[in-house]
Design a protein around this motif. Structure first.
Motif, PDB file in Angstrom:
ATOM      1  N   TYR A   5       0.839  -1.193   0.000  1.00  0.00           N
ATOM      2  CA  TYR A   5       0.000   0.000   0.000  1.00  0.00           C
ATOM      3  C   TYR A   5       0.879   1.248   0.000  1.00  0.00           C
ATOM      4  O   TYR A   5       2.056   1.197   0.365  1.00  0.00           O
ATOM      5  N   LYS A   6       0.299   2.340  -0.459  1.00  0.00           N
ATOM      6  CA  LYS A   6       0.913   3.667  -0.382  1.00  0.00           C
ATOM      7  C   LYS A   6      -0.092   4.574   0.317  1.00  0.00           C
ATOM      8  O   LYS A   6      -1.292   4.358   0.226  1.00  0.00           O
ATOM      9  N   LEU A   7       0.406   5.593   0.968  1.00  0.00           N
ATOM     10  CA  LEU A   7      -0.468   6.555   1.620  1.00  0.00           C
ATOM     11  C   LEU A   7      -0.776   7.705   0.667  1.00  0.00           C
ATOM     12  O   LEU A   7       0.075   8.107  -0.131  1.00  0.00           O
ATOM     13  N   TYR A   8      -1.992   8.192   0.726  1.00  0.00           N
ATOM     14  CA  TYR A   8      -2.376   9.379  -0.035  1.00  0.00           C
ATOM     15  C   TYR A   8      -3.195  10.275   0.874  1.00  0.00           C
ATOM     16  O   TYR A   8      -3.832   9.826   1.818  1.00  0.00           O
ATOM     17  N   PHE A  22      -4.812   8.236   3.949  1.00  0.00           N
ATOM     18  CA  PHE A  22      -5.452   6.938   3.739  1.00  0.00           C
ATOM     19  C   PHE A  22      -4.500   6.015   2.990  1.00  0.00           C
ATOM     20  O   PHE A  22      -3.620   6.470   2.261  1.00  0.00           O
ATOM     21  N   ALA A  23      -4.709   4.709   3.159  1.00  0.00           N
ATOM     22  CA  ALA A  23      -3.913   3.712   2.438  1.00  0.00           C
ATOM     23  C   ALA A  23      -4.636   3.309   1.160  1.00  0.00           C
ATOM     24  O   ALA A  23      -5.857   3.235   1.127  1.00  0.00           O
ATOM     25  N   ARG A  24      -3.859   3.080   0.124  1.00  0.00           N
ATOM     26  CA  ARG A  24      -4.365   2.568  -1.144  1.00  0.00           C
ATOM     27  C   ARG A  24      -3.450   1.444  -1.595  1.00  0.00           C
ATOM     28  O   ARG A  24      -2.236   1.591  -1.570  1.00  0.00           O
ATOM     29  N   THR A  25      -4.037   0.315  -2.012  1.00  0.00           N
ATOM     30  CA  THR A  25      -3.197  -0.798  -2.459  1.00  0.00           C
ATOM     31  C   THR A  25      -2.470  -0.429  -3.752  1.00  0.00           C
ATOM     32  O   THR A  25      -2.953   0.378  -4.541  1.00  0.00           O
ATOM     33  N   ILE A 130       0.056  -7.406   4.783  1.00  0.00           N
ATOM     34  CA  ILE A 130       0.049  -6.104   4.123  1.00  0.00           C
ATOM     35  C   ILE A 130       1.198  -5.277   4.675  1.00  0.00           C
ATOM     36  O   ILE A 130       1.502  -5.325   5.866  1.00  0.00           O
ATOM     37  N   GLN A 131       1.878  -4.563   3.769  1.00  0.00           N
ATOM     38  CA  GLN A 131       2.984  -3.720   4.190  1.00  0.00           C
ATOM     39  C   GLN A 131       3.118  -2.541   3.243  1.00  0.00           C
ATOM     40  O   GLN A 131       2.663  -2.595   2.100  1.00  0.00           O
ATOM     41  N   GLU A 132       3.752  -1.489   3.752  1.00  0.00           N
ATOM     42  CA  GLU A 132       3.931  -0.295   2.935  1.00  0.00           C
ATOM     43  C   GLU A 132       4.881  -0.598   1.788  1.00  0.00           C
ATOM     44  O   GLU A 132       5.864  -1.334   1.957  1.00  0.00           O
ATOM     45  N   LEU A 133       4.583  -0.051   0.621  1.00  0.00           N
ATOM     46  CA  LEU A 133       5.437  -0.227  -0.552  1.00  0.00           C
ATOM     47  C   LEU A 133       6.812   0.342  -0.240  1.00  0.00           C
ATOM     48  O   LEU A 133       6.917   1.493   0.201  1.00  0.00           O
ATOM     49  N   PRO A 134       7.877  -0.446  -0.421  1.00  0.00           N
ATOM     50  CA  PRO A 134       9.216   0.071  -0.124  1.00  0.00           C
ATOM     51  C   PRO A 134       9.545   1.279  -1.006  1.00  0.00           C
ATOM     52  O   PRO A 134       9.143   1.352  -2.158  1.00  0.00           O
ATOM     53  N   LYS A 135      10.264   2.215  -0.427  1.00  0.00           N
ATOM     54  CA  LYS A 135      10.697   3.392  -1.181  1.00  0.00           C
ATOM     55  C   LYS A 135      11.702   2.944  -2.231  1.00  0.00           C
ATOM     56  O   LYS A 135      12.459   2.004  -2.037  1.00  0.00           O
ATOM     57  N   ASN A 136      11.736   3.663  -3.354  1.00  0.00           N
ATOM     58  CA  ASN A 136      12.693   3.358  -4.411  1.00  0.00           C
ATOM     59  C   ASN A 136      14.022   4.001  -4.023  1.00  0.00           C
ATOM     60  O   ASN A 136      14.221   5.199  -4.195  1.00  0.00           O
ATOM     61  N   THR A 137      14.967   3.210  -3.507  1.00  0.00           N
ATOM     62  CA  THR A 137      16.228   3.756  -3.006  1.00  0.00           C
ATOM     63  C   THR A 137      17.064   4.363  -4.119  1.00  0.00           C
ATOM     64  O   THR A 137      17.806   5.302  -3.894  1.00  0.00           O
TER      65      THR A 137
END
Length: 147
Positions: A5-8, A22-25, A130-137
């Motif tokens: 998920y990502k937050l918006y 809010f979270a969005r898949t 469910i987990q937050e989408l990892p940041k693009n390092t």
């Protein structure tokens, strides 16, 4: 494996929850019927061509059954039916398909089982992580190097 998920932030001016997060898949890929057939071929004795033939026929038969106003129930998957969106009419006599039916759509209800604690458990989400989408390092490093 996990569902990401990502937050918006809700920034709509007239929103009741304006400013709330809010979270969005996030879908990271798409699996096609061909991909499914390849995976299934590796898991059973059927050939890819046989699997594709069955899936193709299933789609055709389901379409016919749904359009005949039948619910289609597939055990361990769920039920499909046609739904309608309509605009209200002041009286029964004034209601007609052309003016009042706005849309047809397919409704899917995943199969639900009752566990030993009498809780409803839906197919597909039971045991889901469910987990937050990892940041693009890589992108973060480039942004830092440029500053």
């Amino acid at each position: 494996m996990a569902v990401f998920y990502k937050l918006y932030q809700d920034n709509r001016s007239n929103a009741k929850n304006k400013g709330h997060w809010f979270a969005r898949t996030v879908m990271t890929s798409t699996t096609t019927i061909n991909d499914l057939a390849d995976i299934m071929q590796n898991n059973c004795t059927l050939k890819r061509a046989d699997i594709l033939a069955v899936i193709s026929e299933l789609v055709e038969v389901m379409t016919t059954e749904l359009q005949n106003s039948h619910k289609v129930k597939i055990d361990r998957l769920g039920s499909f039916k046609i739904g309608v969106s309509s605009k209200g009419s002041p009286t029964v006599k004034e209601f007609n398909v052309t003016n009042n039916i706005k849309d047809l759509h397919v409704l899917f209800q995943p199969e639900v089982k009752i566990d030993s604690n009498r809780n409803r458990v839906r197919s597909f989400v039971s045991g889901c992580n469910i987990q937050e989408l990892p940041k693009n390092t890589v992108v973060e490093e480039e942004e830092t190097d440029g500053q």
